[in-house]
Write an enzyme that holds these catalytic residues in place. Sequence first.
Site, mmCIF file in Angstrom:
data_model
loop_
_atom_site.group_PDB
_atom_site.id
_atom_site.type_symbol
_atom_site.label_atom_id
_atom_site.label_comp_id
_atom_site.label_asym_id
_atom_site.label_seq_id
_atom_site.Cartn_x
_atom_site.Cartn_y
_atom_site.Cartn_z
ATOM 1 N N ARG A 310 0.794 -1.231 0.000
ATOM 2 C CA ARG A 310 0.000 0.000 0.000
ATOM 3 C C ARG A 310 0.826 1.280 0.000
ATOM 4 O O ARG A 310 0.282 2.370 0.167
ATOM 5 C CB ARG A 310 -0.979 -0.005 1.176
ATOM 6 C CG ARG A 310 -0.302 0.079 2.526
ATOM 7 C CD ARG A 310 -1.281 -0.204 3.654
ATOM 8 N NE ARG A 310 -0.646 0.035 4.938
ATOM 9 C CZ ARG A 310 -1.050 0.949 5.811
ATOM 10 N NH1 ARG A 310 -2.085 1.720 5.556
ATOM 11 N NH2 ARG A 310 -0.421 1.098 6.959
ATOM 12 N N HIS A 311 2.128 1.189 -0.184
ATOM 13 C CA HIS A 311 2.964 2.388 -0.222
ATOM 14 C C HIS A 311 3.522 2.639 -1.611
ATOM 15 O O HIS A 311 4.018 1.730 -2.269
ATOM 16 C CB HIS A 311 4.133 2.267 0.769
ATOM 17 C CG HIS A 311 3.734 2.460 2.186
ATOM 18 N ND1 HIS A 311 3.249 1.434 2.959
ATOM 19 C CD2 HIS A 311 3.704 3.571 2.968
ATOM 20 C CE1 HIS A 311 2.962 1.899 4.175
ATOM 21 N NE2 HIS A 311 3.225 3.186 4.208
#
Lengths: 530, 530
Positions: A310-311
């Site tokens: 998710r980064h």
Amino acid sequence: MADKENGQTVQLGPDGQPMSKKGLKKLQKEAEKAAKKQERQKQIQQAADATQQDDFAKGCYGNLPMIQSREKVDRELKPIAAVDQSMDGQKIWVRGRLHTSRGAGKQCFFVLRQRQYTIQALLSVGSEVSKPMVKFASTINLESIIDVEGIVRTTDVKVTSCSQQDVELHATQVFMVSSASPRLPLLIEDASRSVTSEELATVNQDTRLDNRVLDLRTTANQAIFRIEAAVCQLFRDALTQRGFVEIHTPKIISAASEGGANVFEVSYFKRHAYLAQSPQLYKQMAIAGDMDRVFTVGAVFRAEDSNTHRHLTEFVGLDMEMAFNYHYHEVLKVIGELFVSIFRGLQTKFESEIETVSKQYPAEPFKFLDPSLVITFPEAIKMLRDSGIEIDEEEDLSTPNEKLLGRLVKAKYDTDFYILDKFPLAVRPFYTMPDPNNPKQANSYDMFMRGEEILSGAQRIHDPEFLLERAKHHAVDMEKIQAYIDAFKYGCPPHAGGGIGMERVTMLFLGLDNIRKTSLFPRDPKRLTP
Amino acid sequence: MADKENGQTVQLGPDGQPMSKKGLKKLQKEAEKAAKKQERQKQIQQAADATQQDDFAKGCYGNLPMIQSREKVDRELKPIAAVDQSMDGQKIWVRGRLHTSRGAGKQCFFVLRQRQYTIQALLSVGSEVSKPMVKFASTINLESIIDVEGIVRTTDVKVTSCSQQDVELHATQVFMVSSASPRLPLLIEDASRSVTSEELATVNQDTRLDNRVLDLRTTANQAIFRIEAAVCQLFRDALTQRGFVEIHTPKIISAASEGGANVFEVSYFKRHAYLAQSPQLYKQMAIAGDMDRVFTVGAVFRAEDSNTHRHLTEFVGLDMEMAFNYHYHEVLKVIGELFVSIFRGLQTKFESEIETVSKQYPAEPFKFLDPSLVITFPEAIKMLRDSGIEIDEEEDLSTPNEKLLGRLVKAKYDTDFYILDKFPLAVRPFYTMPDPNNPKQANSYDMFMRGEEILSGAQRIHDPEFLLERAKHHAVDMEKIQAYIDAFKYGCPPHAGGGIGMERVTMLFLGLDNIRKTSLFPRDPKRLTP
């Protein structure tokens, strides 16, 4: 503007950058090779032409000259999506990619694809179609773009493998518009396969991203990026309707936290500059500049070496900031409504795209409440404690606890979206307004989708002296915040806002497992290309 | 997301950057000073409170406690724009900035401002208003934000200096919401003055930009940035209606032209990266990825040391790219229509904002034709030659010649916007499609507003082998363009597009003289702040 801005005499690359002359020899070699290849192709074409001499279908197939806008052609190309039973018997032209092809002697069955739409076509030796013509069609590489003329015929049995299920095209002319290389690094068929199919090949994430121009052609990706465009549009529309004004904030900033962790450094003429990690300061200055309600959509940068699902190091921020009268819950209400607008807009206007994505990546449909659910941090702590987690009230939520809380909230309230209000003051930045009714809390909130954080925001301190006091408490670098504090010296209304990660919203709305699926050309610590 | 992404333990600056502890001493000193100041203010307040002891208007004026969202206040604040004769006799609350103020013994006349709207107010000693109350109001600093309760009264004579000309407010309560510093680096009155007024003070560009939060409060600036937001929205709406999909392209790119002129370098973990000078490659990859028609709005970067009225180092690009069937004029037509949509939308929906800007910065109203005028480069050369300019047909237009051509076109066709088609091949980048009907020309165009270029675009070469050939001809760096060429290896439809400079369009539509007037926080070789 790309060409002109850089002057006219310099050779520019595709990204508008001037080229060095290095590698020229290599280039020449490549070019010579290309010239030879072209020569060979010319010979093949001439051979084909020679064959066509004796071919009654001569002129009905072959390679089109490169479309160079030589002349205006008065021919209508029908969108494949529009070809249906109402056209039965009509002779039409379509353009599409050769999706699949199966030649069998006197016949060639193939499927033409135009974005998410497909139609079956048949080329069969007969009065209009010659043997060499079928041979030509059979040798076209998959993914090539071709123009096909044909007669629309209603089929007896539904063509379940195509989007246009009731018709097929009996081809009468076939021309190559743009040829694909015979060796594809990935097959669209493999890249389109459902993740639930266990036996057949799929394509791994890196191969997809390395060959994004092919990967983007899958129907799931066509749908994902249409949905993502809609997220932006719904965000803007909901705010514009509520009197917000769009602004554009600078990405290159001077603010030099000498520490410089998590920030990308830029060489700026003879100085150093940095890439903005958030438009927050500029949104707040717009508020101090009487713009009242603003939003901005743009790139934000994080130099974190985080290699997670998710980064990203560069993502699109959907940011908003709003002056309020007496209580920041006026803003919280607007943000809650904003998300309802986005979710409802997606579910009503993009139903078929959502279904398309779920065919390849099955997920529970996204659930939300109207009005949005708001729970307080202490309530969340209680829910976690009740389920056996040991957690302090002034502690921030860990990622596993966020996930668990998401499940608890879903079980109790049946929503995948909620607002968590009143974060502990200790875990929020110095510019966050403390809660005057509880010294340990802040007027600060996060919002979650499927248990993952997608927005963080707060009432900001609008009083320069109190800001200074809080900065002192946090022992922050004075030099750095002077300009920030100065923004509030000439009167500023109370205000609050937040920043949303566009790719996260799209990912979590669709229940996807990786943010790289919702970034067109993702950037992470290891990936800078294509 | 700003807060969370960076972890919870680090102190973050307003732009989400962690702070170093340097300058802490300085900070402490400042904080001590602030504390002392606060103490003094407390004493003043206490003195005021003491006075109020004997004051019948006690509780009807004073400093509000900082609005910290302590409680929800059930009070409606009327927008100043909505206050008119229909409210005659009503008691209302408004919030605004103290725009001007004139105390005269028992009376205080002041003007309240809310964005571009102003209303006159009067505080006069009487049964509800005490002398200390008038004194308090008279000492409020300009630009402070105050809450005023008052009775709406229709005036006998129009208040020509205010936007609300038919009414004034007879104040009954006055409270300070956010105090402005007594010494303002610029006065809104000066910063709002028409450029045609020769005798009175105006404010120079740098002072404005250094104090942008004040400068933005002028009615002209409120209007300019609303118009600019509309340019973006009209751009997106016109393209969305035509089936375009919004995309987001990466700003950090790996493409290393080792020369590196005109490009900002970024430290990317242990590597070097660059800031994209245009989204062109990514738009084209989206086309090769079957997205058919795409647009993107985002920051583009130019490391040019150009200090002119129309160059920025960071600006907002409105970019579009479109697959076409047979001729790039299909695309030219769409872009022509796009500009008509933008111009017409601005003139019909933002008439009052345009008028507001022209009061401070007078300009001829912008003229355009529907359909847009297209002239060819050879026609332009002829027009220039006819007016005595010596110019070669394969030469690019100089800036003065562009300006002159703009005047000639205006005189002949009565339009401030036109499309110049068929630029000389020699002055365009290698990826530009040559005109097959004229070896010296390219399928390439610029567009102009008031004689200045605001878009450059072309049909791009979609055939990888021809692209290689043209690259060889231009002697470009092979290594650099390999990834670019690869994007076309798997079949690509013919396509064309262009990039528009948002700030230039806004500047030239309004007839402004400097691009810094249409960039919220401009960046140029000398300016990186605020």
